[in-house]
Write an enzyme that holds these catalytic residues in place. Structure first.
Site, PDB file in Angstrom:
ATOM      1  N   CYS A   1      -2.278   8.568   2.715  1.00  0.00           N
ATOM      2  CA  CYS A   1      -2.276   8.406   1.140  1.00  0.00           C
ATOM      3  C   CYS A   1      -3.209   8.766   0.632  1.00  0.00           C
ATOM      4  O   CYS A   1      -2.891   8.873  -0.321  1.00  0.00           O
ATOM      5  CB  CYS A   1      -2.480   6.810   1.778  1.00  0.00           C
TER       6      CYS A   1
ATOM      7  N   GLU B   1       1.120  -1.221   0.359  1.00  0.00           N
ATOM      8  CA  GLU B   1       0.004  -0.053   0.613  1.00  0.00           C
ATOM      9  C   GLU B   1       1.082   1.335  -0.002  1.00  0.00           C
ATOM     10  O   GLU B   1       1.521   1.698   1.027  1.00  0.00           O
ATOM     11  CB  GLU B   1      -0.312   0.114   1.212  1.00  0.00           C
TER      12      GLU B   1
END
Lengths: 77, 507
Positions: free
Chosen positions: B297, B263
């Site tokens: 993110c 990720e």
């Protein structure tokens, strides 16, 4: 003042101890911090990956920059 | 501060390697790691980092625990995760406040993060009875073909500072019901939240007579991280962090034929069409770009706006930014706290200089806020003449780049031009435009939304992205399959031996 950073210095240590180095290197196309976290490699590995032709020269400049910065901070205190 | 730490059993000096209540591993060679409050610069507490020796002790416990954990029925494993969720409910406020104290997100977001841990535990409890495999019709008579999902082994989780506890829980709760012990290397910027969570896990494990299911090894990436990614006792490493580090992790793990869930970086954009509800768009952009001080993110980093509404939207976003209260993130009414480290501030300032060199105009912010503390900055809006090199790079800070487009094809082209592919959004009231954005000629991201922003994902969906974001999926939907190994089985219940594809061999 003596030299502080070497090619073997871990980037994690550099970012923690000399945060001003992050901006200095970034302005020369070398990014130590990605997604807010320092990379796990050494400064030397990072400079090579980023295609710096004379890593030692850049390290010398970085150390001079750090020393100057500390002197300025000392003078203003 | 002391109250929060006491509630969570955080001492002045804490041990950074643990596998259970009676399994804290100390090594005199372990170096101290000081955790600082980014809002004040004051030290909070220390952690003795794991060494090679204590790392090995933890791994030994996790590998040993796997042997019994994999034989525990999945619904019973779910009961342990249920109790973990309950224990987190009890400590939601202090743990959320510790998140705020240690990494600087505002209190509401800190507590929201713990709520996310609770949510994923609840999800995982249900999942523990739904680890389904398919059954397939065999082409051979009197044969049964099906697949089973088996536990994988002790897995590694390497998490980042920005979601210091939630990302661990997305992995750990799912992995635990799948039968995998978890060894966690948290960010060196947020070791105390990890110690606090380990105390909670220890209590839950002890209640069930367990240890070694939830483990921590706190230490630098170059020490503990490198050990973990090169450790062939760890069949899966789930890594959250930068694309550059993800490449290193991926190469090391692939070299030993291990698996990764990556990720990595995002460069998330919101397209605002001419027919968008601008009230909704502005509120969403504000939360997406300024929330967590631009350190998610999924932070909104780019606005791609239709030319005809560009001036109005820009003005309204600027007005919104002016309302953002910046300060101590524990205080009521504050919407933005500090950046996580001084180095992060330096990185932001260097990026702003580059943006201006590349033709960008800072239309709001751009400065340090030293009166508040060394790590406070203004959230910043930069109007770009084009999507230049700096816009292609993710800078983990509250910098929002504004760009304009003519038609929707151009907007999608700009949107997909960056190397990252995590989260995306479009604001439009036109069904055709919305569907185009979600279609295979639309957004190339793992997450694509209509009339909601790029950040603030729910745990029920699979979280992750494409291209340089790494392709991994965590949390909900069928992300659990990444934590198990698939076995295809065929049982012959006849007295014949027919071969597949009708092959005759030696008859």
């Amino acid at each position: 003042m003596h030299v502080k950073v070497s090619l073997d210095t871990p980037v994690e240590e550099l970012a923690e101890q000399f945060p001003e180095a992050v901006g200095f290197l970034s302005r020369r196309g070398v990014r130590c911090i990605r997604c807010g976290e320092p990379l796990w490699c050494t400064v030397g590995e990072l400079l090579r990956e980023d295609g710096i032709e004379n890593p030692q020269l850049l390290i010398n400049e970085l150390n001079e920059h750090i020393i100057k910065k500390k002197e300025q901070e000392g003078a203003s205190e | 501060m002391k109250k929060i730490l006491d509630k969570l059993n955080i001492k002045d000096v804490n041990i950074g390697a643990c596998s259970g209540e009676k399994a804290w591993f100390e090594d005199p060679k372990g170096q101290e790691l000081v955790s600082y409050n980014p809002a004040t610069g004051e030290p909070i507490a220390k952690v003795i980092q794991a060494t090679d020796k204590t790392y090995e002790q933890v791994i030994e416990q996790a590998v040993l625990a796997f042997k019994t954990w994999r034989m525990t029925p999945a619904p019973q494993r779910g009961l342990v995760v249920r109790d973990l969720g309950e224990a987190l409910r009890e400590l939601k406020e202090p743990l959320g406040e510790l998140v705020t104290l240690e990494m600087g997100k505002i209190r509401a977001e800190g507590i929201g993060e713990v709520q996310e841990m609770i949510d994923i535990c609840d999800f995982a409890v249900g999942l523990s009875r739904q680890l389904y495999g398919l059954s397939m019709h065999s082409e051979r008579p009197a044969h049964r073909m099906f697949e089973q999902w088996h536990p994988l082994g002790a897995i590694g989780v390497i998490s980042a500072f920005n979601f210091p506890v939630a990302v661990w829980s997305w992995n750990a709760a799912i992995a635990a019901v799948c039968g995998d012990p978890v060894v966690w290397k948290p960010s060196s910027d947020t070791p105390l939240t990890a110690v606090a969570v380990q105390h909670v896990c220890n209590r839950v494990m002890a209640d069930h007579g367990l240890h070694g299911i939830f483990n921590i090894t706190i230490g630098r990436g170059a020490v503990v991280g490198e050990r973990m990614i090169n450790d062939d006792q760890i069949p899966l490493v789930s890594f959250t962090g930068s694309t550059q580090m993800g490449r290193r992790v991926s190469e090391a793990v692939a070299k030993r034929f291990g698996r990764t869930i990556l990720e990595l970086g995002g460069n998330n954009a919101v397209i605002v069409a001419e027919d968008a509800d601008l009230d909704m768009a502005v509120r969403t952009i504000l939360f997406g770009a300024v929330g967590t001080a631009g350190q998610r993110c999924t932070t909104t980093r780019r606005i791609i706006m239709q030319k005809s509404i560009a001036s109005e939207l820009t003005e309204r976003i600027i007005q919104g930014y002016k309302q953002v209260n910046i300060g101590n993130p524990l205080e009521e009414g504050i919407l933005m706290g500090p950046l996580v480290t001084k180095a992060a501030v330096e990185d932001m300032m260097a990026a702003l200089e580059k943006a201006q060199e590349q033709g960008g105009e800072v239309v709001y912010g751009g400065n340090r806020l030293e009166k508040l503390g060394e790590q406070f900055v203004e959230p910043t809006i930069v109007k770009m003449p084009a999507q230049t090199e700096i816009v292609h790079n993710e800078t983990f800070a509250p910098i929002l780049y504004l760009m304009e487009y003519g038609d929707i094809e151009e907007a999608i082209q700009l949107h997909n031009e960056v190397p990252q592919g995590l989260s995306s959004a479009i604001f439009t009231t036109n069904l055709l435009t919305a569907e185009k954005f979600l279609s295979h000629e639309g957004s190339d991201c793992g997450i694509a939304n209509v009339n909601i922003g790029t950040s603030g994902a729910e745990i029920g969906g699979a979280f992750g992205g494409e291209k340089e974001t790494g392709g991994g999926r965590e949390s909900g939907s069928d992300a659990w399959k990444g934590y198990m190994r698939r076995q295809t089985n065929t049982v012959n219940w006849s007295k014949e031996l027919p071969l597949a594809q009708g092959i005759k061999f030696g008859d």
